[in-house]
Design an enzyme around this catalytic site. Structure first.
Site, short mmCIF file in Angstrom:
data_model
loop_
_atom_site.label_atom_id
_atom_site.label_comp_id
_atom_site.label_asym_id
_atom_site.label_seq_id
_atom_site.Cartn_x
_atom_site.Cartn_y
_atom_site.Cartn_z
N ARG A 1 13.24 -7.88 4.83
CA ARG A 1 14.60 -8.43 5.04
C ARG A 1 15.74 -7.38 5.45
NH1 ARG A 1 14.65 -13.50 5.11
NH2 ARG A 1 16.92 -13.56 4.24
N ASN B 1 13.43 4.23 4.12
CA ASN B 1 12.61 3.25 4.86
C ASN B 1 11.51 3.99 5.54
OD1 ASN B 1 11.75 0.52 5.64
ND2 ASN B 1 12.59 1.35 7.66
N SER C 1 0.77 -1.24 -0.02
CA SER C 1 -0.12 -0.18 0.16
C SER C 1 0.82 1.24 0.03
CB SER C 1 -0.92 0.15 1.16
OG SER C 1 -0.36 0.14 2.28
N ASN C 2 1.93 1.13 0.69
CA ASN C 2 2.94 2.37 0.73
C ASN C 2 3.37 2.45 -1.03
OD1 ASN C 2 3.50 4.07 3.01
ND2 ASN C 2 3.43 1.75 3.80
N ALA D 1 -1.56 7.62 7.51
CA ALA D 1 -0.37 8.79 7.79
C ALA D 1 0.79 8.42 6.92
CB ALA D 1 -0.17 8.92 9.24
N GLU D 2 1.28 7.04 6.80
CA GLU D 2 2.24 6.50 6.15
C GLU D 2 1.89 7.09 4.58
OE1 GLU D 2 3.68 2.60 6.60
OE2 GLU D 2 2.60 2.51 8.37
N LEU E 1 19.36 -6.07 5.59
CA LEU E 1 20.26 -6.03 4.54
C LEU E 1 21.53 -5.94 5.09
CD1 LEU E 1 18.07 -3.23 2.66
CD2 LEU E 1 18.71 -5.50 1.53
N ASP F 1 15.66 -0.32 11.62
CA ASP F 1 15.04 0.96 11.64
C ASP F 1 15.78 2.08 12.56
OD1 ASP F 1 12.89 -0.57 10.74
OD2 ASP F 1 12.58 -1.60 12.91
N HIS G 1 8.71 3.41 8.51
CA HIS G 1 8.24 2.29 9.66
C HIS G 1 7.34 3.16 10.62
CE1 HIS G 1 9.51 -0.21 13.07
NE2 HIS G 1 9.23 0.48 13.83
C1 GRF Z 1 3.83 -0.53 6.64
O1 GRF Z 1 3.17 -0.28 7.97
C2 GRF Z 1 5.28 -0.13 6.79
O2 GRF Z 1 5.59 1.01 7.52
C3 GRF Z 1 6.01 -1.17 7.30
O3 GRF Z 1 5.30 -2.20 6.73
C4 GRF Z 1 3.96 -1.97 6.49
C5 GRF Z 1 4.00 -2.28 5.03
O4 GRF Z 1 2.77 -1.89 4.19
N1 GRF Z 1 7.45 -1.23 7.28
P1 GRF Z 1 2.61 -2.05 2.89
O5 GRF Z 1 3.35 -3.26 2.32
O6 GRF Z 1 2.95 -0.72 2.44
O7 GRF Z 1 1.10 -2.02 2.49
#
Ligand code: GRF
Length: 218
Positions: A94, A110, A16-17, A176-177, A96, A148, A112
């Protein structure tokens, strides 16, 4: 406009991101385009999202590699072949190797789902609930070898409600992401933010301050 930065997105799951980055890159003035999406899992739904958007995809299945170094070498090779400028981890599960992280130092991001440096690692939303915090959120940071960790580029805060479950808080943070990652990538791709030592510098004060204003607005 100067050339758009070429982005390689690393995923492991639903993506989804990744979708929020695909949507942002479709905006005419966005300073980046997605050149390649790589998943370490063959059945990641994010691969379908990329294919639907006409973006090149690769599966590099970690299970086929005896050692992390060999997996990371192929990952790096695919990104170089696609002429990638910036790597965005988006739900990439994963760890790295130091070699890979150093090769992309200050050009790998990244996201988080916590306000780092709080609640690193797995289940950060549950960690936030267990700690009883009133505010949590999401962080986009430059990648360092430690999990992280790395210079913080952008953060968004959301309230934690008394009746929140891990799922409800995760969903609020995820919304929010989806706003945060495109914003953060824009800063780096346009040259409006960069790393100096272990701190992110911004071309204008608004680069950092804007995030504080909208973070608690809904
Ligand atoms: C998100 O909450 C991201 O912050 C975390 O893993 C999740 C991934 O979600 N690292 P998506 O695959 O982007 O929907």
């Amino acid at each position: 406009m100067t050339a758009r930065k070429r982005i390689g997105v690393l995923i492991s799951g639903r993506g989804s991101n990744l979708q929020s980055l695909i949507d942002a890159c479709n905006e005419p003035d966005y300073p980046a385009e997605i050149a390649l999406v790589i998943s370490n899992r063959p059945n990641a739904y994010g691969l379908e999202r990329a294919q639907k958007a006409g973006i090149e995809t690769r599966v590099i299945d970690h299970k086929h590699y005896p050692a992390r170094e060999a997996f990371d070498a192929d990952l790096d090779g695919a990104l170089r072949e696609a002429d990638v400028d910036i790597v965005c981890n988006a739900g990439f599960m994963r760890l790295l190797t130091e070699g890979f992280v150093e090769a992309w130092r200050d050009w790998q991001l990244n996201i988080h789902p916590s306000l780092l440096p709080a609640f690193r690692g797995l289940h950060p939303q549950q960690q936030a609930l267990d700690a009883g915090v009133c505010i949590s959120g999401a962080t986009v940071h430059f990648v360092r070898h430690e999990m992280d960790a790395g210079p913080i580029l952008a953060q968004a805060a959301v309230p934690v409600h008394a009746d929140d479950t891990e799922d409800s808080l995760s969903e609020r943070i995820l919304q929010a992401e989806h706003r945060l990652y495109p914003h953060a990538l824009r800063l780096v791709a346009s040259g409006a933010a960069w790393v100096e030592g272990e701190i992110v510098r911004y071309a204008t004060a608004a680069g950092k301050a804007a995030l504080l204003n909208w973070s608690l607005s809904d």
